[in-house]
Design an enzyme around this catalytic site. Structure first.
Site, mmCIF file in Angstrom:
data_model
loop_
_atom_site.group_PDB
_atom_site.id
_atom_site.type_symbol
_atom_site.label_atom_id
_atom_site.label_comp_id
_atom_site.label_asym_id
_atom_site.label_seq_id
_atom_site.Cartn_x
_atom_site.Cartn_y
_atom_site.Cartn_z
ATOM 1 N N HIS A 14 0.776 -1.186 0.041
ATOM 2 C CA HIS A 14 0.007 0.050 -0.030
ATOM 3 C C HIS A 14 0.864 1.149 -0.084
ATOM 4 O O HIS A 14 2.025 1.208 0.207
ATOM 5 C CB HIS A 14 -0.985 -0.009 1.075
ATOM 6 C CG HIS A 14 -0.381 0.488 2.494
ATOM 7 N ND1 HIS A 14 -1.431 1.069 3.400
ATOM 8 C CD2 HIS A 14 0.955 0.311 3.026
ATOM 9 C CE1 HIS A 14 -0.469 1.545 4.513
ATOM 10 N NE2 HIS A 14 0.771 0.957 4.174
ATOM 11 N N CYS A 33 5.717 6.390 4.725
ATOM 12 C CA CYS A 33 4.552 5.634 4.288
ATOM 13 C C CYS A 33 3.930 6.033 2.906
ATOM 14 O O CYS A 33 3.176 5.545 2.211
ATOM 15 C CB CYS A 33 3.394 5.705 5.191
ATOM 16 S SG CYS A 33 3.912 4.960 7.015
ATOM 17 N N HIS A 39 5.345 0.295 -0.269
ATOM 18 C CA HIS A 39 5.836 -0.745 0.918
ATOM 19 C C HIS A 39 4.860 -1.715 1.237
ATOM 20 O O HIS A 39 3.681 -1.394 0.553
ATOM 21 C CB HIS A 39 6.206 0.118 1.938
ATOM 22 C CG HIS A 39 5.383 0.819 2.712
ATOM 23 N ND1 HIS A 39 4.604 2.000 2.392
ATOM 24 C CD2 HIS A 39 4.862 0.431 3.874
ATOM 25 C CE1 HIS A 39 3.794 2.325 3.204
ATOM 26 N NE2 HIS A 39 3.992 1.328 4.259
ATOM 27 N N HIS A 80 -1.793 -10.751 -1.031
ATOM 28 C CA HIS A 80 -0.742 -10.543 -2.127
ATOM 29 C C HIS A 80 -1.323 -9.327 -3.254
ATOM 30 O O HIS A 80 -0.933 -9.672 -4.228
ATOM 31 C CB HIS A 80 -0.479 -11.819 -2.585
ATOM 32 C CG HIS A 80 0.377 -12.712 -1.785
ATOM 33 N ND1 HIS A 80 -0.026 -13.246 -0.779
ATOM 34 C CD2 HIS A 80 2.067 -12.730 -2.043
ATOM 35 C CE1 HIS A 80 1.045 -14.239 -0.323
ATOM 36 N NE2 HIS A 80 2.177 -13.719 -0.867
ATOM 37 N N GLU A 126 -1.180 -3.707 11.627
ATOM 38 C CA GLU A 126 -0.424 -3.524 10.830
ATOM 39 C C GLU A 126 0.836 -3.708 11.239
ATOM 40 O O GLU A 126 1.788 -3.998 10.044
ATOM 41 C CB GLU A 126 -0.499 -1.943 10.243
ATOM 42 C CG GLU A 126 0.106 -1.464 9.169
ATOM 43 C CD GLU A 126 0.465 0.145 9.080
ATOM 44 O OE1 GLU A 126 -0.684 0.500 8.208
ATOM 45 O OE2 GLU A 126 0.992 0.427 9.802
#
Lengths: 136, 136, 136, 136, 136, 136
Positions: A14, A33, A39, A80, A126
Site C-alpha cells: 500500500h 508511508c 511498501h 498479495h 499492521e
C-alpha cells in the site's frame, strides 16, 4: 451473549498519499508511508462476532464457516494485492489501517448476519506496534 | 566464544518474477508472489555475531552500537521501500528471502568485523511461517 | 468512531512495599515483589485512542505523532529508570501495574485531547501473564 | 475502576460431537473436531477482573492470589484432562470453546467476588486463530 | 549454502505411558502426561532445509511446495488425531516430542531430497516452554 | 542424537557499570543501562540439552525434571533479585546478558551431566530484540 474471534492474515502493498498533494506535501503528511514505489505489511485481521450459543452445536458460529466467509469475502481481495490499486472496496479511499477496518466491516456485516450472529469488531494489526479497531 | 543476536524490523514491498518470463509463466513459478502490482511484508531481521566477551565491558559488542550499524547499513535502505526497485544491493537479483539474507550478509560483514566480532548468521522472517538463514 | 492502539515498551526497576510496614509485613503482603534490592520488568504499554477518522488523512491520529507524544511524555520518564525513586508522576504511590496505568493515563490525557482524539484505554503488561487496563 | 487480567494455561483433550448424531452426522457438523479418538489443545485462559484499586496495596487484587484461585478452581480440573470425560462443570455440555468460557465463568464468579472484585471477562484461546470471550 | 524454515501447525491428543507398566508406575514416570483419558497440544512443527539457491528462482525450494509436502506427508496424519492410536509412523513408539521429531524426519527425508535440498532439522514445539530438535 | 529445550523465565534488576569508572564514563560506555538506581527485565532463559533418547521413556530427559533443576539451581537465585547485588555466581562480574549466559552454563553443567545428558546451549533473551547464546 458470547463473543468469538477469528484471526486471518494477509500480505499486501500500500501507500499513503493524496493525489491532490505534491510529493513533498505527501512526504510531510504521511512520512515514509507515502513512498511512490509502495511498501507493504503482514496484516493480521481479527473478526469478532457476538450472539447466543446455539444449544445444538455449542457454537455461536462454526469457526471453520466463519474462516471460509472471511477468506472468500475479504482475504481473497487483499492477499498479495496492492490495496490502493486492486481492492474494490478501498477504491477512492486513503489506504490507512483505519479505513481498511471500516472497509472490511462493510464487506462482512451482511454475511455475518446471515450466519445468525452480529459483527462486533473488526481489528487490523499492521505491525506489532500499530492497530485499529472498528465497532460499526 | 559467545553469540549475540539483535532483531531489527522493516516493512517493504516486493515482487517475485523474472523479466524473461511472461506474466503467465511468472504466475506458474512464483504464484501470487508474482503480482505485477506488488505486495509486501513486515520483515524481521535477526543478526547474530560471535566472538570473545570483552572483559572490560562484559559485552561481545554493545547491542546499541550493533543496532545503529544495522539500521544505518541495511534498514535505512529497506524500510518502507520497494526491494525490487530501490535497494542497491538487490539490484539485478530475484527479491526472494534467500537472496535478501545473502545480500544483507554482504552489506554487514565488513562492518561487523570492524567491531571486533564475526558475523555468524543473518536470518530473515518474511512471515510467521517462512524464514531463511545464511551463515556465509 | 474508530479506535487505534500504539504499543511502546520500557524497561524499569521497581519494588512493591509500604514504608509503614516492616520488611516481614511487606514480604507477607507483596511477596518476592517487595525485595528491598529491587527487581524489574520489560513493560509493554498499549495506548488506545478513539474518535472520528479525519477524511483528509484517513487517520484518527498519525501513529508516528502518537508514538512521539507517548515517548516524550511517559517513556522518557520510565525507560531504564527506577519507578519508585525516579518517576515524578509515581511519587508517593505504590509502584503497582494498576497505579502505573492510572499514572500514565493522567500524563497522557490532555496531550491526546490536543491531538483531536479521546484517550480510551491505557493498558500495561508487566509480564506475559499479568496486565492492567484503565479507561479513565 | 481498574481492570486486571491474569493468563493461565492448560493442555487438554476434547472432542466435539453429539451422542444423538451418527458418526457421519458428527463429521458433517463438527468436521475433524469430531474425531472419536480425541484431539487436543494448549488452551490459554485470560481472566479479567474489575473494581477499585485498594489504596493500601495499590492492587485491585494480588495477582498471585488470583492465580492461585484460578489454578485451584479450574486449572486443576482441566490441565492434562479430557474435557468431555473428566471435567465436572462440563458434564453434559458440548466441549466447545464457547461453553468452556461460560463454564469457567460459573466456577470462578463467586470466588472472585469473595476477593472484593467483579469478574469482568473469561477469554479462552484454543489456538492462535480461535478464541471466545464471555462477560456474564 | 542457505537454510529455509517452514512452520506448520497441528492439534493432536496423546498420552505418555508404557503398556508393561501399571497405572501407578506410569504416573510415577510420566506424571500427568500418563492420563489414560488422554490430553493434547497445539504442536508447532518447524522444518529446516539446506542447499544451494537456485539461480533461476532465487529459492532453495518454493515454500509453497514445501508446505504442501509437509501437509500431505505428516500434517494430514497428525492433525486432529490421536498420536498413540492413529499415526502409522508412531505405532509402537512412545508418543514423546523427541520420538515425534524423529518420526517426522523419517517421513520427510526422501521427499525433501526429491526437491533437490537436504533436510537439516525437524523441530517440534509442544508448548511455549518445551521443544525438541532432530538433525538426523 | 536429539536436542530438547526448556524455557524458564525470571524478572530481575541489574545495572551495567564498572566501579573503577566515573558516573560519566559509565554513562558513555553503558548508556542508560548504567543508571545507578537500577532498571530491570523479564528475562527468558532457554536451556538446550543433547543426547540419546532413552528407549524406556522416549525422553532424552523428563522436561519436568529439567525444569525443576533449572528452577532450583538458577531461577531461585535470579527471580525477583538484583543481579549485581544478590546473585552469588555473578559476584564480581559485569551483569551483561553475555556474562549471565556463561554464569548460568557453569551452574547447570554438572547437574545436567548427572541427568545423563549434555548441556548444549544456554540462551538468554533480555528483550524481544536482544539475546545471547553460550555453547561452552
Amino acid at each position: 451473549m458470547i463473543y468469538i474471534t477469528r484471526r486471518e492474515r494477509f500480505n499486501a502493498a500500500h501507500r499513503l498519499f493524496r493525489e491532490d498533494y505534491s510529493d513533498d506535501k505527501n512526504l510531510e503528511v504521511f512520512g515514509k508511508c507515502s513512498n511512490p514505489n509502495w511498501h507493504g505489511h503482514n496484516y493480521e485481521l481479527f473478526v469478532t462476532l457476538k450472539g447466543e450459543i446455539n444449544p445444538h452445536t455449542g457454537f455461536l458460529v462454526n469457526l471453520k464457516t466463519l474462516s471460509k466467509i472471511i477468506r472468500e469475502t475479504v482475504i481473497a481481495k487483499l492477499d498479495h494485492k496492492n490495496i490502493n490499486l486492486e481492492v474494490d472496496f478501498m477504491r477512492g479511499k486513503l489506504a490507512s489501517t483505519e479505513n481498511l477496518a471500516v472497509g472490511i466491516w462493510n464487506e462482512l456485516q451482511d454475511k455475518i448476519k446471515a450466519l445468525g450472529a452480529d459483527l462486533h469488531c473488526v481489528k487490523i494489526s499492521e505491525s506489532e506496534n500499530n492497530s485499529a479497531e472498528y465497532y460499526g
